[in-house]
Design an enzyme around this catalytic site. Structure first.
Site, PDB file in Angstrom:
ATOM      1  N   VAL A 152       0.839  -1.200   0.000  1.00 25.25           N
ATOM      2  CA  VAL A 152       0.000   0.000   0.000  1.00 25.25           C
ATOM      3  C   VAL A 152       0.871   1.245   0.000  1.00 25.25           C
ATOM      4  O   VAL A 152       0.694   2.157  -0.816  1.00 25.25           O
ATOM      5  CB  VAL A 152      -0.956  -0.007   1.210  1.00 25.25           C
ATOM      6  CG1 VAL A 152      -1.825   1.245   1.199  1.00 25.25           C
ATOM      7  CG2 VAL A 152      -1.826  -1.254   1.195  1.00 25.25           C
ATOM      8  N   TYR A 153       1.830   1.287   0.902  1.00 26.42           N
ATOM      9  CA  TYR A 153       2.726   2.443   0.986  1.00 26.42           C
ATOM     10  C   TYR A 153       3.502   2.618  -0.319  1.00 26.42           C
ATOM     11  O   TYR A 153       3.576   3.720  -0.871  1.00 26.42           O
ATOM     12  CB  TYR A 153       3.692   2.259   2.156  1.00 26.42           C
ATOM     13  CG  TYR A 153       4.722   3.361   2.276  1.00 26.42           C
ATOM     14  CD1 TYR A 153       4.361   4.603   2.801  1.00 26.42           C
ATOM     15  CD2 TYR A 153       6.041   3.163   1.876  1.00 26.42           C
ATOM     16  CE1 TYR A 153       5.296   5.620   2.923  1.00 26.42           C
ATOM     17  CE2 TYR A 153       6.982   4.177   1.993  1.00 26.42           C
ATOM     18  CZ  TYR A 153       6.613   5.397   2.517  1.00 26.42           C
ATOM     19  OH  TYR A 153       7.535   6.405   2.620  1.00 26.42           O
ATOM     20  N   ALA A 154       4.077   1.523  -0.819  1.00 31.74           N
ATOM     21  CA  ALA A 154       4.860   1.611  -2.051  1.00 31.74           C
ATOM     22  C   ALA A 154       4.000   2.098  -3.208  1.00 31.74           C
ATOM     23  O   ALA A 154       4.440   2.909  -4.028  1.00 31.74           O
ATOM     24  CB  ALA A 154       5.487   0.255  -2.380  1.00 31.74           C
ATOM     25  N   SER A 156       1.483   4.125  -3.069  1.00 32.10           N
ATOM     26  CA  SER A 156       1.262   5.568  -2.935  1.00 32.10           C
ATOM     27  C   SER A 156       2.468   6.344  -3.449  1.00 32.10           C
ATOM     28  O   SER A 156       2.316   7.402  -4.065  1.00 32.10           O
ATOM     29  CB  SER A 156       0.966   5.936  -1.473  1.00 32.10           C
ATOM     30  OG  SER A 156       2.121   5.897  -0.656  1.00 32.10           O
ATOM     31  N   LYS A 157       3.655   5.824  -3.221  1.00 37.41           N
ATOM     32  CA  LYS A 157       4.856   6.527  -3.653  1.00 37.41           C
ATOM     33  C   LYS A 157       5.115   6.331  -5.145  1.00 37.41           C
ATOM     34  O   LYS A 157       5.670   7.232  -5.800  1.00 37.41           O
ATOM     35  CB  LYS A 157       6.058   6.064  -2.822  1.00 37.41           C
ATOM     36  CG  LYS A 157       5.938   6.433  -1.340  1.00 37.41           C
ATOM     37  CD  LYS A 157       5.714   7.938  -1.140  1.00 37.41           C
ATOM     38  CE  LYS A 157       5.685   8.331   0.320  1.00 37.41           C
ATOM     39  NZ  LYS A 157       5.468   9.780   0.527  1.00 37.41           N
TER      40      LYS A 157
END
Length: 242
Positions: A152-154, A156-157
């Protein structure tokens, strides 16, 4: 750093701690006035006491759409102009997707992606009218590597990496530079859940960056000749192994 940014007004989101604080303090040291944007009123008050009139505190909850929309008007009301915008505020969700809290996913994507896009959208007309400006977005090493433990974090980036590259191509004709910093693991509040011994071990082994080291790269980007844009800097600890 002296007066490299003398006469400039910068605004940094998520400025009360971590990379945002280090970036803001580096710009202050270079002679800029800095609008420090955060929702932590107490931390902002303490920073004003430490740095004096060069700091302009701005308490905003960026996840509140109506509050978020006041960003540029309030910057202009208090500082009169905006030369540098560092879109830094963000959060982290890691682990297996199947275990993730869907409300945490919404919260993170709103802050890491939607808020960044809205903030940049809002500051661009002012910079276009002035024919100059710098926008820097805090991205991540995760924007360049499909990190299996943080889908999820990756994601977003990766979205932000695309956003930076495409917006840059739309606005360079207006004298505006757009770039991102993509650090590997940095000692910030995002590592707050690490056991103390693990954090110290990682520091001792040289596998973590300090926020101040990221701020040095931000300053490098801001102080290049206007004819040069540093679109993205990937920085990682020398001993970091993907």
């Amino acid at each position: 750093m002296g007066s490299k940014l003398a006469g400039k007004v910068a605004a940094v989101t998520g400025a009360a701690s971590g990379i945002g604080l280090a970036s803001a303090e580096a710009m202050l040291a270079a002679g800029a006035r800095v609008v420090m944007v955060d929702r932590d009123e107490g931390a902002l008050s303490g920073l004003c006491s430490r740095h004096g009139d060069a700091v302009i505190p701005l308490m905003i909850d960026l996840l509140d759409p109506s509050d978020c929309a006041t960003l540029l008007p309030r910057i202009l009301e208090t500082a009169g102009q905006l030369d540098i915008f560092h879109a830094n505020a963000g959060t982290y969700v890691g682990g297996d997707l199947v275990d993730a809290d869907v409300s945490a996913i919404d919260w993170m994507l709103n802050l890491n992606v939607n808020v960044v896009m809205k903030n940049v959208h809002d500051v661009l007309p002012h910079m276009i009218a002035r024919g100059t400006g710098d926008i820097i977005v805090t991205s991540s090493l995760a924007a360049h590597f499909p990190t299996p433990w943080e889908p999820v974090y990756a994601s977003s980036k990766w979205a932000i990496n695309c956003f930076v590259q495409t917006v840059r191509r739309q606005v360079f004709k207006h004298g505006i530079r757009v770039g991102s910093i993509s650090p590997g693991p940095v000692v910030t509040a995002l590592l707050a859940d690490w056991p103390a011994e693990k954090l110290q071990e990682a520091r001792d082994s040289g596998s973590l960056l300090e926020a101040g080291e990221v701020a040095e790269v931000v300053m490098f980007m801001l102080t290049r000749p206007r004819g040069m844009t540093i679109r993205d800097v990937v920085m990682m600890p020398t001993n970091f192994d993907l």
